[in-house]
Write an enzyme that holds these catalytic residues in place. Structure first.
Site, PDB file in Angstrom:
ATOM      1  N   GLY A 213      29.414  86.380  35.498  1.00 40.07           N
ATOM      2  CA  GLY A 213      29.327  86.893  34.178  1.00 40.07           C
ATOM      3  C   GLY A 213      29.991  86.089  33.409  1.00 40.07           C
ATOM      4  N   ASN A 214      30.106  86.824  32.057  1.00 43.31           N
ATOM      5  CA  ASN A 214      31.148  86.311  31.104  1.00 43.31           C
ATOM      6  C   ASN A 214      31.829  87.230  30.392  1.00 43.31           C
ATOM      7  OD1 ASN A 214      29.216  86.890  28.559  1.00 43.31           O
ATOM      8  ND2 ASN A 214      27.867  85.880  29.674  1.00 43.31           N
ATOM      9  N   TYR A 215      32.661  86.771  29.388  1.00 42.23           N
ATOM     10  CA  TYR A 215      33.722  87.934  28.479  1.00 42.23           C
ATOM     11  C   TYR A 215      32.920  88.700  27.421  1.00 42.23           C
ATOM     12  CZ  TYR A 215      37.376  85.308  30.997  1.00 42.23           C
ATOM     13  OH  TYR A 215      38.127  84.815  31.850  1.00 42.23           O
ATOM     14  N   SER A 216      31.648  88.847  27.315  1.00 39.96           N
ATOM     15  CA  SER A 216      30.985  89.266  26.472  1.00 39.96           C
ATOM     16  C   SER A 216      31.284  90.834  26.553  1.00 39.96           C
ATOM     17  CB  SER A 216      29.467  89.057  26.252  1.00 39.96           C
ATOM     18  OG  SER A 216      29.013  89.749  25.407  1.00 39.96           O
TER      19      SER A 216
ATOM     20  N   ALA B 196      25.143  87.260  25.561  1.00 35.62           N
ATOM     21  CA  ALA B 196      25.679  86.086  25.907  1.00 35.62           C
ATOM     22  C   ALA B 196      24.952  85.916  27.316  1.00 35.62           C
ATOM     23  CB  ALA B 196      27.173  86.314  26.071  1.00 35.62           C
TER      24      ALA B 196
END
Ligand code: CTP
Length: 399
Positions: free
Chosen positions: A208-211, A276
């Site tokens: 995943g990512n930090y969005s 994102a």
């Protein structure tokens, strides 16, 4: 814009209350119906007689009329209003509004109001700068209230600084702008993507990512507030959409997001790709948990995810507007322009991870809006909601 609008004018006990008379006059001249609600201490500064004469309506201040027992319904008032304006708003009333201290007619009406609320603070500069006041004003902002920032100038204390209530003309202009904007996307369908995507490694792990989804949700809220019907395709986030005109479609992976976007895009007038999206996904997610023991260190083979913005860009019909975001760490301008062309976007909003206050998780952003004709406008640091408003301004037909 204010013609026929029902406006509650809340007046609290500050010197600037004398300006409320002019404010009421201007609102009425603009065609609005004005109902004044005063706190008990407001009456020390301006009389109910003045205000009722100007507005043609008895001023409401108490819960009951003492001699008849007639109840004044703050609930009905709250439902009647198209907007509530509290001008001047003292530190005391702002504190009560922020914390739900419903001990007078004005605060109970505020708590019952379904309509947008505008707050014009007025107080001495030290009170204005106190962390208690700024925290309360931030709370009101987080409730979706519109703060009409006080001006700097000479104050009742004869000190000079920030705390003067905005002039009645400025307050009326803010209301007019709000009602104009609330119509600007009426009848339009807007598609927004937001948040991260999660790409499954096994049943308990993902890439995943930090969005956090804040920017995309702000765009969805702003578009809905302007009258649009919004489809918000959202990756996993911790926030919720508030406006009833927003339909949220929850997805997890880029593939699911693409499928939902492809279903919605043919009906959309405007699409804003704010998610994102993970660029890669594990080629073969394990259907059981990958165990630490009896395993070599696993290798996860990745495959490229679909590019949702580029897919929609290729399917775009004349008249549809497609907007993307570019999150860059270097060569920002060149990369953003290249993305705009490659994905067939009409505008790209560049935010640099190098700019303080911009990017993931913050409540603020710093955007540069670049259009397909190469024109660009650099926005200053502002709340994500304000940035969303400026982004939608930039593509509205009038601009
Ligand atoms: N985007 C998308 N689908 C993807 C990747 C990105 O729809 N698989 C969209 C984003 O929502 C954004 C724009 O494309 O509007 C640019 O995203 P960004 O991550 O900055 O660019 P990428 O194309 O992924 O390129 P890179 O990661 O190499 O910078």
């Amino acid at each position: 814009m204010l013609d026929g609008k029902h406006i509650i004018l809340g007046i609290t006990g500050g010197i600037a209350a004398y300006k409320s008379a002019m404010l009421a006059r201007l609102l009425i001249k603009a065609g609005a119906e004005v109902q004044v609600v005063m706190t008990p201490s407001a009456k020390e500064f301006i009389t109910p007689v003045t205000m009722s004469a100007l507005t043609g309506k008895p001023v409401v201040s108490e819960f009951f009329t003492a001699n008849t027992g007639e109840w004044h319904s703050h609930v009905d008032l709250g439902l009647w209003a198209d907007a509530m304006v509290i001008a001047p708003a003292t530190a005391c009333t702002i504190g009560k509004m922020a914390n739900g201290v419903a001990d007078n007619m004005l605060v109970t009406t505020y708590l019952s109001a379904k309509a947008p609320v505008f707050v014009a603070p007025a107080m001495d500069l030290d009170m204005m700068a106190h962390p208690s006041t700024t925290a309360n004003i931030d709370k009101l902002r987080s409730y979706g209230n519109h703060i009409i920032e006080p001006a700097s100038g000479e104050l009742a204390s004869h000190l000079t600084g920030k705390g003067r209530m905005q002039e009645p003309e400025v307050i009326v202009a803010e209301l007019e702008k709000f009602f104009a904007e609330s119509q600007s996307l009426k009848g339009k369908k807007v598609l927004v993507t937001a948040g991260p995507t999660y790409e499954k490694i096994d049943p308990v792990r993902f890439i995943g990512n930090y969005s956090t989804g804040k920017m995309g949700y702000a765009i969805a809220e702003e578009a809905a507030a302007r009258g649009a019907e919004v489809t918000l395709v959202s990756g996993p986030v911790a926030i919720k959409a508030k406006h009833p005109a927003i339909t949220v479609i929850d997805v997890e992976s880029a593939k699911q997001m693409l499928a939902e976007c492809q279903a919605a895009f043919p009906h959309a007038d405007i699409a804003v790709m704010c998610a994102a999206v993970a660029d890669y996904a594990p080629a073969e997610p394990a259907d059981r948990k990958i165990k630490r023991e009896k395993q070599e260190i696993p290798t996860i083979t990745l495959v490229k995810n679909p590019d949702i913005a580029a897919t929609l860009g290729a399917q775009k019909k004349p008249g549809q507007i497609l907007i993307g975001f570019a999150l860059e760490t270097d060569n920002e301008m060149t990369n953003a322009l290249e993305k705009l062309r490659r994905k067939n976007l009409d505008m790209i909003a560049l935010n640099s991870l190098r700019t303080p206050g911009a990017g993931f998780g913050t409540d603020t952003n710093v955007l540069t809006l670049i259009k397909a004709d190469g024109s660009e406008s650099q926005l200053p640091l502002m709340s994500k909601r304000d940035a969303a408003a400026r982004l939608l301004d930039a593509i509205s037909p009038a601009k």
